[in-house]
Design a protein around this motif. Structure first.
Motif, PDB file in Angstrom:
ATOM      1  N   THR A  23     -52.314  40.297  34.578  1.00 13.00           N
ATOM      2  CA  THR A  23     -53.466  40.399  34.934  1.00 13.00           C
ATOM      3  C   THR A  23     -54.201  41.580  34.799  1.00 13.00           C
ATOM      4  OG1 THR A  23     -53.057  38.939  36.739  1.00 13.00           O
ATOM      5  CG2 THR A  23     -54.902  40.239  37.282  1.00 13.00           C
ATOM      6  N   THR A  24     -55.358  41.849  34.424  1.00 10.05           N
ATOM      7  CA  THR A  24     -56.040  43.326  34.188  1.00 10.05           C
ATOM      8  C   THR A  24     -57.062  43.761  35.117  1.00 10.05           C
ATOM      9  OG1 THR A  24     -57.461  42.309  32.742  1.00 10.05           O
ATOM     10  CG2 THR A  24     -55.229  43.259  31.756  1.00 10.05           C
ATOM     11  N   LEU A  25     -57.241  44.998  35.347  1.00 12.55           N
ATOM     12  CA  LEU A  25     -58.211  45.497  36.159  1.00 12.55           C
ATOM     13  C   LEU A  25     -59.450  45.937  35.217  1.00 12.55           C
ATOM     14  CD1 LEU A  25     -56.470  48.353  38.155  1.00 12.55           C
ATOM     15  CD2 LEU A  25     -56.959  46.080  38.719  1.00 12.55           C
ATOM     16  N   LYS A  47     -48.022  42.570  36.566  1.00 10.99           N
ATOM     17  CA  LYS A  47     -47.070  41.566  36.573  1.00 10.99           C
ATOM     18  C   LYS A  47     -47.610  40.778  37.972  1.00 10.99           C
ATOM     19  CE  LYS A  47     -43.279  43.840  34.901  1.00 10.99           C
ATOM     20  NZ  LYS A  47     -41.715  44.384  35.272  1.00 10.99           N
ATOM     21  N   ALA A  48     -46.905  39.270  38.120  1.00 10.00           N
ATOM     22  CA  ALA A  48     -47.266  38.462  39.195  1.00 10.00           C
ATOM     23  C   ALA A  48     -46.574  39.548  40.371  1.00 10.00           C
ATOM     24  CB  ALA A  48     -46.556  37.307  39.137  1.00 10.00           C
ATOM     25  N   TYR A  81     -61.756  46.932  39.464  1.00 12.74           N
ATOM     26  CA  TYR A  81     -62.167  45.815  40.036  1.00 12.74           C
ATOM     27  C   TYR A  81     -61.410  44.505  39.545  1.00 12.74           C
ATOM     28  CZ  TYR A  81     -66.145  48.292  41.216  1.00 12.74           C
ATOM     29  OH  TYR A  81     -66.977  49.431  41.974  1.00 12.74           O
ATOM     30  N   ILE A  82     -60.929  43.645  40.683  1.00 11.32           N
ATOM     31  CA  ILE A  82     -60.213  42.370  40.256  1.00 11.32           C
ATOM     32  C   ILE A  82     -60.819  41.234  40.796  1.00 11.32           C
ATOM     33  CG2 ILE A  82     -58.636  42.281  42.265  1.00 11.32           C
ATOM     34  CD1 ILE A  82     -56.431  41.738  39.912  1.00 11.32           C
ATOM     35  N   ASN A  83     -60.805  40.033  40.195  1.00  7.89           N
ATOM     36  CA  ASN A  83     -61.533  38.940  40.663  1.00  7.89           C
ATOM     37  C   ASN A  83     -60.785  38.008  41.695  1.00  7.89           C
ATOM     38  OD1 ASN A  83     -62.370  35.851  40.725  1.00  7.89           O
ATOM     39  ND2 ASN A  83     -63.840  36.579  39.199  1.00  7.89           N
TER      40      ASN A  83
END
Length: 106
Positions: A23-25, A47-48, A81-83
């Protein structure tokens, strides 16, 4: 709780965890924004179950919910930001208040 139509109002900081790995910002609250890079110019990949501190939440023009977050990687703090679809609500921390007592002269 992470609904587009519900906004969290709290006097506590809260954090979320990533749902999956890689996952990326993002640099702004949109899926087309560039990814946040580390000091070496590499994309920050989470990572998770990685903790992210949430500072703000907003909806983009497509009504997708985004969180403005801070993450620490190798002792360095990064902001982006992250969804909301990529995280789950995990916990909170009460804001600290100064309760020190100042002694007085008798």
């Amino acid at each position: 709780m992470l609904s587009t139509y519900i906004t969290l109002y709290t006097d506590k900081e809260f954090y979320v965890k990533t749902v999956k790995g890689n996952t990326t910002l993002r640099t702004s609250a949109t899926s087309t924004a560039p990814s946040v890079l580390n000091n070496d110019g590499e994309v920050i990949s989470l990572k998770a179950d990685h903790n992210l501190w949430v500072y703000n939440e907003l909806n983009d023009t497509n009504l997708d919910k985004w969180f403005q977050v801070r993450v620490s990687k190798s002792g360095v703090k990064y902001y982006g930001y992250i969804n909301a679809k990529d995280v789950y609500l995990y916990g909170y921390q009460s804001k600290k208040t100064d309760t020190a007592i100042t002694p007085t002269q008798a």
